[in-house]
Design an enzyme around this catalytic site. Sequence first.
Site, PDB file in Angstrom:
ATOM      1  N   ASP A 135       0.219  -5.103   4.573  1.00 25.33           N
ATOM      2  CA  ASP A 135      -1.175  -4.693   4.397  1.00 25.33           C
ATOM      3  C   ASP A 135      -2.065  -5.826   3.847  1.00 25.33           C
ATOM      4  OD1 ASP A 135      -2.947  -2.644   4.958  1.00 25.33           O
ATOM      5  OD2 ASP A 135      -2.757  -1.692   2.990  1.00 25.33           O
TER       6      ASP A 135
ATOM      7  N   ASP B 259       0.842  -1.198   0.000  1.00 22.79           N
ATOM      8  CA  ASP B 259       0.000   0.000   0.000  1.00 22.79           C
ATOM      9  C   ASP B 259       0.879   1.250   0.000  1.00 22.79           C
ATOM     10  OD1 ASP B 259      -1.937   1.918   0.265  1.00 22.79           O
ATOM     11  OD2 ASP B 259      -2.472   1.420   2.347  1.00 22.79           O
TER      12      ASP B 259
ATOM     13  N   LYS C 184       1.480   7.969   0.351  1.00 20.03           N
ATOM     14  CA  LYS C 184       1.876   8.012   1.758  1.00 20.03           C
ATOM     15  C   LYS C 184       3.231   8.696   1.890  1.00 20.03           C
ATOM     16  CE  LYS C 184      -0.318   3.761   3.434  1.00 20.03           C
ATOM     17  NZ  LYS C 184      -1.206   4.422   4.398  1.00 20.03           N
TER      18      LYS C 184
ATOM     19  N   ASP D 216      -5.786   6.436  -0.665  1.00 23.60           N
ATOM     20  CA  ASP D 216      -5.136   5.659   0.396  1.00 23.60           C
ATOM     21  C   ASP D 216      -6.164   4.934   1.275  1.00 23.60           C
ATOM     22  OD1 ASP D 216      -3.086   4.605   1.871  1.00 23.60           O
ATOM     23  OD2 ASP D 216      -2.634   6.457   2.981  1.00 23.60           O
TER      24      ASP D 216
ATOM     25  N   ARG E  50     -10.969  -0.468   2.291  1.00 21.32           N
ATOM     26  CA  ARG E  50     -12.439  -0.564   2.381  1.00 21.32           C
ATOM     27  C   ARG E  50     -13.063  -0.787   1.005  1.00 21.32           C
ATOM     28  NH1 ARG E  50     -12.552   5.195   5.239  1.00 21.32           N
ATOM     29  NH2 ARG E  50     -10.617   4.242   5.992  1.00 21.32           N
TER      30      ARG E  50
HETATM   31  N1  BES Z   1      -3.180   0.218   5.240  1.00 23.08           N
HETATM   32  C1  BES Z   1      -3.564   1.486   5.773  1.00 23.08           C
HETATM   33  C2  BES Z   1      -3.834   1.427   7.281  1.00 23.08           C
HETATM   34  C3  BES Z   1      -2.656   1.147   8.169  1.00 23.08           C
HETATM   35  C4  BES Z   1      -1.973   2.182   8.765  1.00 23.08           C
HETATM   36  C5  BES Z   1      -2.296  -0.147   8.456  1.00 23.08           C
HETATM   37  C6  BES Z   1      -0.907   1.905   9.632  1.00 23.08           C
HETATM   38  C7  BES Z   1      -1.247  -0.430   9.300  1.00 23.08           C
HETATM   39  C8  BES Z   1      -0.553   0.597   9.895  1.00 23.08           C
HETATM   40  C9  BES Z   1      -4.831   1.968   5.089  1.00 23.08           C
HETATM   41  O1  BES Z   1      -5.005   1.573   3.779  1.00 23.08           O
HETATM   42  C10 BES Z   1      -4.804   3.438   5.086  1.00 23.08           C
HETATM   43  O2  BES Z   1      -3.953   3.983   4.448  1.00 23.08           O
HETATM   44  N2  BES Z   1      -5.736   4.063   5.781  1.00 23.08           N
HETATM   45  C11 BES Z   1      -5.819   5.471   5.836  1.00 23.08           C
HETATM   46  C12 BES Z   1      -7.256   5.857   5.654  1.00 23.08           C
HETATM   47  C13 BES Z   1      -7.486   7.320   5.522  1.00 23.08           C
HETATM   48  C14 BES Z   1      -6.896   7.825   4.218  1.00 23.08           C
HETATM   49  C15 BES Z   1      -8.962   7.603   5.578  1.00 23.08           C
HETATM   50  C16 BES Z   1      -5.318   5.907   7.200  1.00 23.08           C
HETATM   51  O3  BES Z   1      -5.639   5.239   8.193  1.00 23.08           O
HETATM   52  O4  BES Z   1      -4.579   6.875   7.267  1.00 23.08           O
HETATM   53 ZN    ZN Z   2      -4.059  -0.160   3.223  1.00 17.33          ZN
HETATM   54 MN    MN Z   3      -4.045   2.881   2.397  1.00 15.96          MN
END
Ligand code: BES
Ligand code: ZN
Ligand code: MN
Length: 502
Positions: free
Chosen positions: A289, A271, A278, A348, A352
Amino acid sequence: MADLTLSGKNPTALKADALVVGTCKTSDGLAVVADQLPADLVRQIETLAPQLGVTGARGEVRKLPASADVKASVLVLSGLGEREADGTFTTETLRRAAGAAVRELVGTASVALALPTATEEDLAAVVEGALLGAYSYTAYRTGDAAAKQAPVSSIELVTPFARSARAKAAVERAKVVAAAVHGTRDLINTPPNHLFPAAFADAAKTALKELGAKGVKVTVLDEKQLASGGYGGLVGVGQGSSRPPRLVKIAYAPAKASSRVALVGKGITFDTGGISLKPPAGMHAMTSDMSGAAAVLHTVVAAARLGLNVAVTGYLCLAENMPGGNAQRPGDVVTIRGGKTVEITNTDAEGRLVMADGLVSAVEDGHDVVLDIATLTGAQVVALGHRVSGVLGDEHVRDAVKAAADVAGESFWPMPMPEELKAGLKSNVADMVNSASDRAGGMLFAAVFLKEFVGETPWGHLDIAGPAFNEKAAYGYTPVGGTGVGVRTLLAFLEERARLDA
Ligand code: BES
Ligand code: ZN
Ligand code: MN
């Protein structure tokens, strides 16, 4: 997998490289707690160990030269901390003490374990902990490095229950559970250039074959089938990568099963965030991920190997979230399987999207309950930290998952899905957005989003973002890297389900 046998013998007579005994904290210092250990040796350790600064604290593992009356050359003291109010140790304390000792003995071939096993349940925990601790990931180490980090390969465990049939059954179960957790860790630890969606799909088939999970059927949808089947979440997330997405179904269906459970796992093999890229600092950890999908795969394998009387279908939602030339953009609208449209406000928030397709697919197939597991939100880590996972969804399912986690020895904590967060779904162009404008309650909002795709089917959601991947020091039976969290909870949930149905 380490070889594990039970023994009723005096541990000092066992042929092994190291002998592990338990220590605990008492009101007047340190006590040795170990099955079948001669009283004079107990006294000797209890006198010597405090002088060497050994306290018996939980997580403490100390190696000493063994005295001449012990056949093993190394004596290992593994701390159990203070006894519970009723004088016992919790099963998780025992599991961790066994696991920590075996883990610290990496590079040692054979180990004798003499920890307290007052009940068969305690014994089961010690066996499980020992096997979980006998793990290291050496696939990409060459030369001597791999040998130095080889996990303990042979464990002899001393217990008064050595001849009990229930103890032997517990050993067999623990071997299946540990293989599932190790298999999950291996997938997570596989570098992202080596593990991409199609490779994961192949790994699923290999795992079923090699672990001997009989009667499990695998179906793989490739990118063309996903596009024609209307899986717009997987297609949209996967289109920025040169390595296309997959949806893998693995179905275990014993003949007389009375209930049907679906397990849906997030399998983002890497990811980057996509166009909503990111920051570089922590990005490497996004190799993990796909931890939810790995846990689902190995839970189904374990359920089949244990012959549980529940039908279980795993859905692995596999894609790589890359910012390639064909990547989806913020502002794009995608149509999830089943017809609901989603405006991508943040690429990102990809998990979901792929999970929405997986959940719809599971609901279509007809299940009594759907559980999903995903490294879904950074907000999960903010709220609960690195060792406690979140569980959300319908209240009774959520509570059943929490209960299963408690039995399994994994830390999960129930989280709410407040009604008012639904307002954040509002989009100006589509049925909903994938990311709310307000970051507050991010773990809860992600669950509110997923709920849109499960309809009336009883549903639970496990967010393992923090606990799936250990970037800090190893502890208990938990190594650095992929932890395999979720497998034991999902399995305990299925076992409870089978028990209720029986
Ligand atoms: N894979 C990430 C979540 C994640 C963060 C997993 C840290 C493990 C450690 C997910 O896809 C993500 O990027 N989520 C975002 C969502 C946001 C953009 C609404 C997040 O949590 O920042
Ligand atoms: Zn993710
Ligand atoms: Mn993500």
